[in-house]
Each structure stands twice: as C-alpha cells, then as structure tokens.
Design a protein around this motif. Structure first.
Motif, short mmCIF file in Angstrom:
data_model
loop_
_atom_site.label_atom_id
_atom_site.label_comp_id
_atom_site.label_asym_id
_atom_site.label_seq_id
_atom_site.Cartn_x
_atom_site.Cartn_y
_atom_site.Cartn_z
N PHE A 1 -68.93 7.77 143.48
CA PHE A 1 -70.51 7.76 143.88
C PHE A 1 -70.75 6.24 143.69
O PHE A 1 -70.80 6.03 142.39
CB PHE A 1 -71.01 8.96 143.18
CG PHE A 1 -70.59 10.14 143.55
CD1 PHE A 1 -71.28 10.90 144.85
CD2 PHE A 1 -69.60 10.92 142.62
CE1 PHE A 1 -70.77 12.11 145.13
CE2 PHE A 1 -69.15 12.27 143.24
CZ PHE A 1 -69.74 12.72 144.42
N ASP A 2 -71.26 5.64 144.67
CA ASP A 2 -71.34 4.16 144.67
C ASP A 2 -70.29 3.49 143.80
O ASP A 2 -69.21 3.81 144.06
CB ASP A 2 -72.67 4.11 143.73
CG ASP A 2 -73.79 4.43 144.77
OD1 ASP A 2 -73.74 4.22 146.11
OD2 ASP A 2 -75.03 4.78 144.47
N GLU A 3 -70.73 2.89 142.68
CA GLU A 3 -69.60 2.23 141.69
C GLU A 3 -68.76 3.00 140.78
O GLU A 3 -68.04 2.87 140.21
CB GLU A 3 -70.16 0.86 141.17
CG GLU A 3 -69.99 -0.30 141.86
CD GLU A 3 -71.52 -0.63 142.39
OE1 GLU A 3 -72.42 -0.85 141.48
OE2 GLU A 3 -71.76 -0.77 143.50
N LEU A 4 -69.34 4.55 140.81
CA LEU A 4 -68.67 5.32 139.60
C LEU A 4 -67.88 6.06 140.36
O LEU A 4 -67.69 6.91 141.24
CB LEU A 4 -69.83 6.41 139.38
CG LEU A 4 -69.55 7.38 138.09
CD1 LEU A 4 -69.34 6.46 136.94
CD2 LEU A 4 -70.51 8.54 138.09
N GLU A 5 -66.43 5.84 139.62
CA GLU A 5 -65.14 6.30 140.09
C GLU A 5 -65.08 7.95 139.29
O GLU A 5 -64.95 7.75 138.07
CB GLU A 5 -63.85 5.62 139.68
CG GLU A 5 -63.72 4.40 140.59
CD GLU A 5 -62.29 3.76 140.46
OE1 GLU A 5 -61.48 4.11 140.85
OE2 GLU A 5 -62.60 2.90 139.73
N VAL A 6 -65.12 8.80 140.11
CA VAL A 6 -64.95 10.14 139.33
C VAL A 6 -63.76 10.83 139.35
O VAL A 6 -63.10 11.11 138.38
CB VAL A 6 -66.17 11.39 140.08
CG1 VAL A 6 -65.95 12.47 139.33
CG2 VAL A 6 -67.57 10.69 140.09
N LEU A 7 -63.06 10.95 140.60
CA LEU A 7 -61.64 11.44 140.84
C LEU A 7 -60.90 10.36 141.05
O LEU A 7 -60.96 9.75 142.04
CB LEU A 7 -61.63 12.61 141.68
CG LEU A 7 -62.50 13.78 141.45
CD1 LEU A 7 -62.38 14.72 142.54
CD2 LEU A 7 -62.02 14.31 140.11
N LYS A 8 -59.74 10.11 140.31
CA LYS A 8 -58.86 9.00 140.50
C LYS A 8 -57.52 9.33 140.77
O LYS A 8 -56.46 8.86 140.11
CB LYS A 8 -58.89 8.23 139.18
CG LYS A 8 -60.34 7.63 138.78
CD LYS A 8 -60.37 6.72 137.54
CE LYS A 8 -61.60 6.81 136.79
NZ LYS A 8 -61.56 6.26 135.43
N GLY A 9 -57.20 10.09 141.53
CA GLY A 9 -55.76 10.44 141.95
C GLY A 9 -55.34 11.71 141.34
O GLY A 9 -54.78 11.94 140.67
#
Lengths: 258, 264
Positions: free
Chosen positions: A25-33
C-alpha cells in the motif's frame, strides 16, 4: 484422506493455493512473497501481530483486493483474473466472516440471513428461504433471535449471526477474520467450538485469521505464522511454537504468560 | 514544485486532489449509467427508497412551501399596490413558484434531509464493512445501494417539487383570499394564465437534474467515506454542501439555456 477428529482432510486436493503473493500500500510492503496451501476439509489458523497483513491475505483470496504479484488459486480459479459473474460464482463458494460481523444494521436477523439467499437464488419460495434461515440459525444456536435487530445483540451473538449468514450460502471454504477479537474468554471458547462444529457438520475448509493463540490451537489443524510479510513457520501448533525463533517465542510468551 | 524526496505532484497537492476527486466522481456517475440499464433492476428497493425519501421530506416541504407562498405574496403586494397592479399578484406568484421557487426550495430541502441521510447511511455501511459483506456475498453493492437511491431521488424529487408548487400556490391563495376575497378557481386561473408549457417543462427538467445530483453526490460521498465514524459525519456534511452548490450552479445554467429557447 486423513481423518482428524470427526472431519476428513484430503491432502491431495488443495482448495487454496498461493505462490509468491506480494501486496503493498503506497510505500508500505505488507506481503512479501507468501506461499500457502489449504487442503480440502482442513482448517488453518493464520497467526501474526496486528498490521502484518493477515486480513489483507484473506481479502485477496476473496477478490476484495488485487495482488501486486504472485498467483492466488481458489478452487482452481485465479481470483485476480476473474470479473463480474465469474467472480460472483466463486464468491458463492467462499464464505467470509468479518471481524466486525458486518451485519446489515437496517435489517433484522431474519433479513440479514435471507438477503444473500434471495439475491442469489431467485427461484426459492418463501417457505424454502424460511427453512434455510432457520437451519442456519439452528447451526449457530440462535434461532430465538430471528426477529432481533443487530443493535440488540451482544458481540458474541453478532459473531454467530455473521457466521450463520456465511453458512446460508453453503460455502466450501470459510475465511474467518479475527473471530474472537473483542470477546470474553468464555464467548471466545464458544466461537472456537462453533468453528470446529461448522467444519465437521458442513465439511468446510477454513482459514482462521487470529492473534489469539487459544483460538489458533482450538480451530487450526495447522497453524501458519505470518512474520514480516511471509509465512515463517507452518505446521501443527506444537511444532510451530517449538521453534527457537525469537519473534515466535515472544508471541507465545505474550499470549500465554501475560 | 514538490520538495525533493516528497511525493511528486502534477500541480500542487490541493489541485491534484481536486482533479482526482473530479475524475473519480465522473467515473462514479458513468458507472451509474452503466449499471442502471443492466438487470437486475431491484424495483422493490427503488420503490422503498422513493417512499422513504417522500415520507422524510413531505412534512418539511408542506410547511416550507406553504410559508413561502404566503410570505412571498405578502411581500410582493405593497410593490404591486404602488402601481395599482394587485390583480397581477396571482400571475406573479404563479410564475415565481413554478419557474424557480418550487423546484429550488424542494431541492434544497431534499439536499439537507435526503442527501445527508444517504451520505451517512452509505458512509456508515462502508466503514463498518457492510458494503464489503455484500460484495463477498456476490451482491453488487453499487447496483443495490447506489443505483436504486439515485433513481429514487431522480424520480421522487420532481413529484415533491410539483407538490411544493401546489402547496406554495395554496399559501399564496390564502393571503389573496383574505385580502381580496378571491375565489380559488379564479386565483388558479390567474396564476396559470401567464405560465407557458416551457415553464412547466423547465421546472420538471430542473427537478430531475436536482434529484439526480442529490442522489449521486450523497451516494458518492458515502461510498468513498473513510476514517471511521468521523468519515461518516464528513460524508453527510459534504453531501449537503456539494449538492447545494451544484444545485445553484445547475439552476443558473438551466435558466440560461431555457431563456435561449424562450427567444426562439
């Protein structure tokens, strides 16, 4: 086919299969693989701290959010590629129980349950709708509340009605978003039992999003620990919490020693 | 110019956000037209909403319409008396109420009463995940909530406007009757003698446009509500302010366009 308790898990048939799922969400990576598999008849409890993307994960599964990357297969269909009627058809097979229950507050309990049914199955008679509503309310033990408004129900009752509304469409998969949050330990225990009863009675497969270890232990055949955007550990409750990982240990200690 | 390291803007943050809002609102309106002509039509929900809108506004429109007719007649009388033209009073009131006051007053009342209620209701459904609950139950929330409400306001507000005209004229008649002992038939004959078909047509067109605006703005603000309960209040508030602003803007444009027609 593995028989666990009175329900059967088919480890050869996956109902949800996720590979390399990413969401920001924008610059916030929530799920990374995220990689994840849910088998037919199985309950998996997804644990993690607030804000780690647990709810985002199930919203992607049901097509409320689009993934940035990765593949999400639900009942053999790639969710983010579906639109309109195809997506609706899939959603009828996947129930979603909201954290806030999300009952329609302008409708009474009967109308809350009848609404998704009458909107999706136009050829049902009034008697058939009444029967289905009664059956779903019986399943959650709240048949006496049929004419009440959501505002007159307690938190636990609202959760149960929310589950009944999910059950009325007879889904194959149920996604529970924080089913015990905001409830006292006794009511939480009742909801945990209800999730198990639903699994056994309707032979559903479920993903239970929670940060409540008691809920995870009671409802999950497997537990998946979501840490820093990935599943760091997946397995039985005991095997996950036997881990030496500091974050997992502190999660366990916080839940059971405070 | 944006600061180094900050998020780049095309113009400034305010202008960009205004333009984005405008484009979102346009897309929302286009979606309404797409959904409105495709089945299912949810006729029962449109009737329910129309009934709700009518019932909510009826008492206020009755009182306001009556008072406007009465007071406007009272206020206009001295000026016409100066020219010895009090017999023109019913015609003046007829033109004023049918052409402008009836549709405008109805629209402003409905913007306050109905627009805010739609904004708050849909906004509250949005922040409590009820709209998402519809989506996951394979129900199209836009069609069920937005299309039905916009159609209901578009259909109901012209009827309320017509009712406001009738009540306003009756208020005026009461004043004329007590001052000049004029009969009701004679009053209405005089009131409609200077009103053309174009006046009535314009009045209906205006009401339809106002009704559509109130519905779309209320639904748009509610559907895009964020920030929990604070967002619900903001959605209701903005629904009223934006609707009222657009209603005055539309009144100005429609009057101008209809005046061109009048000269042909």
């Amino acid at each position: 086919m593995i028989k666990e308790g009175s329900h059967q898990i088919n480890r050869e048939e996956s109902v949800i299969s996720i590979t390399g799922l990413e969401k920001s969400f924008d610059e916030l990576e929530v799920l990374k693989g995220v990689d994840f598999t849910l088998y037919r008849g199985e309950n998996v409890a997804v644990l993690g701290k607030s804000g780690t993307g647990k709810s985002v994960l199930i919203k992607i599964i049901v097509g409320l959010l689009k993934p940035d990357a990765g593949e999400v297969l639900v009942l053999g269909r790639q969710v983010d590629k579906l639109k309109g009627r195809e997506l609706d058809a899939l959603r009828l097979r996947v129930g979603f129980s909201f954290q806030s229950s999300a009952l329609y507050d302008s409708m009474d309990v009967y109308q809350n349950l009848a609404f998704p049914l009458t909107m999706n199955k136009k050829n049902l008679t009034k008697a058939e709708v009444d029967h289905e509503v009664k059956e779903a309310l019986d399943a959650v033990g709240l048949a006496s509340k049929i004419n009440e408004m959501p505002s007159d129900l307690s938190g636990g009752q609202r959760k149960r009605i929310g589950i009944a509304r999910t059950l009325i469409l007879k889904p194959e998969i149920i996604l529970y978003d924080e089913p015990t949050s905001g409830l006292d330990p006794v009511t939480s225990g009742e909801i945990n039992d209800l999730i198990r009863e639903v699994q056994e009675r309707y032979n559903t497969s479920s993903v239970v999003i929670t940060h409540d270890l008691t809920c995870a232990k009671h409802t999950g055949d497997r537990v998946a620990m979501l840490l820093e955007g990935r599943f760091s550990k997946v397995g039985s409750f005991e095997s996950v919490f036997a881990s030496e990982d500091e974050q997992i240990k502190s999660f366990y200690n916080y839940n059971f020693t405070t | 110019m944006s600061k180094p390291g900050s998020r780049p803007y095309l113009f400034t943050r305010t202008i960009d956000s205004f333009l984005t809002g405008l484009s979102d609102a346009f897309a929302f309106t286009v979606r309404f037209f797409k959904e409105a002509f495709l089945p299912p039509f949810h006729v029962r929900e449109i009737i329910n909403q129309s009934f709700e809108i009518g019932l909510k506004s009826l008492s206020l429109i009755t009182v306001t319409g009556f008072i406007i007719g009465l007071v406007f007649t009272k206020q206009s009388r001295p000026s016409l008396e100066d020219f010895g033209a009090t017999s023109w009073l019913p015609s003046l009131i007829g033109i004023a109420i049918i052409r402008a006051l009836g549709p405008l007053v109805t629209a402003l009342i409905c913007a306050g009463k109905v627009g805010s209620s739609i904004g708050a209701e849909i906004g509250s459904m949005k922040v409590t995940e009820q709209i998402e609950a519809m989506e996951v139950s394979a129900i199209n929330p836009f069609k069920y909530l937005v299309t039905t409400r916009v159609l209901a306001t578009t259909l109901t507000i012209p009827i309320l406007s017509l009712y406001c005209v009738c009540v306003g004229l009756y208020g005026s008649y009461i004043n004329v009757h007590f001052e000049e002992a004029t009969g009701i038939i004679s009053f209405y004959q005089n009131a409609f003698s200077s009103v053309s078909f174009l006046d009535i047509y314009t009045s209906v067109i205006k009401s339809v446009v106002f009704g559509f605006t109130i519905g779309v703005v209320g639904c748009y603000k509610g559907y895009n509500a964020t920030q929990g309960t604070r967002g619900v209040g903001m959605a209701a508030n903005k629904a009223v302010i934006v609707s009222m602003f657009l209603i005055f803007l539309e009144e100005m444009v429609i009057v101008q366009v209809m005046n061109w027609f009048r000269h042909f």
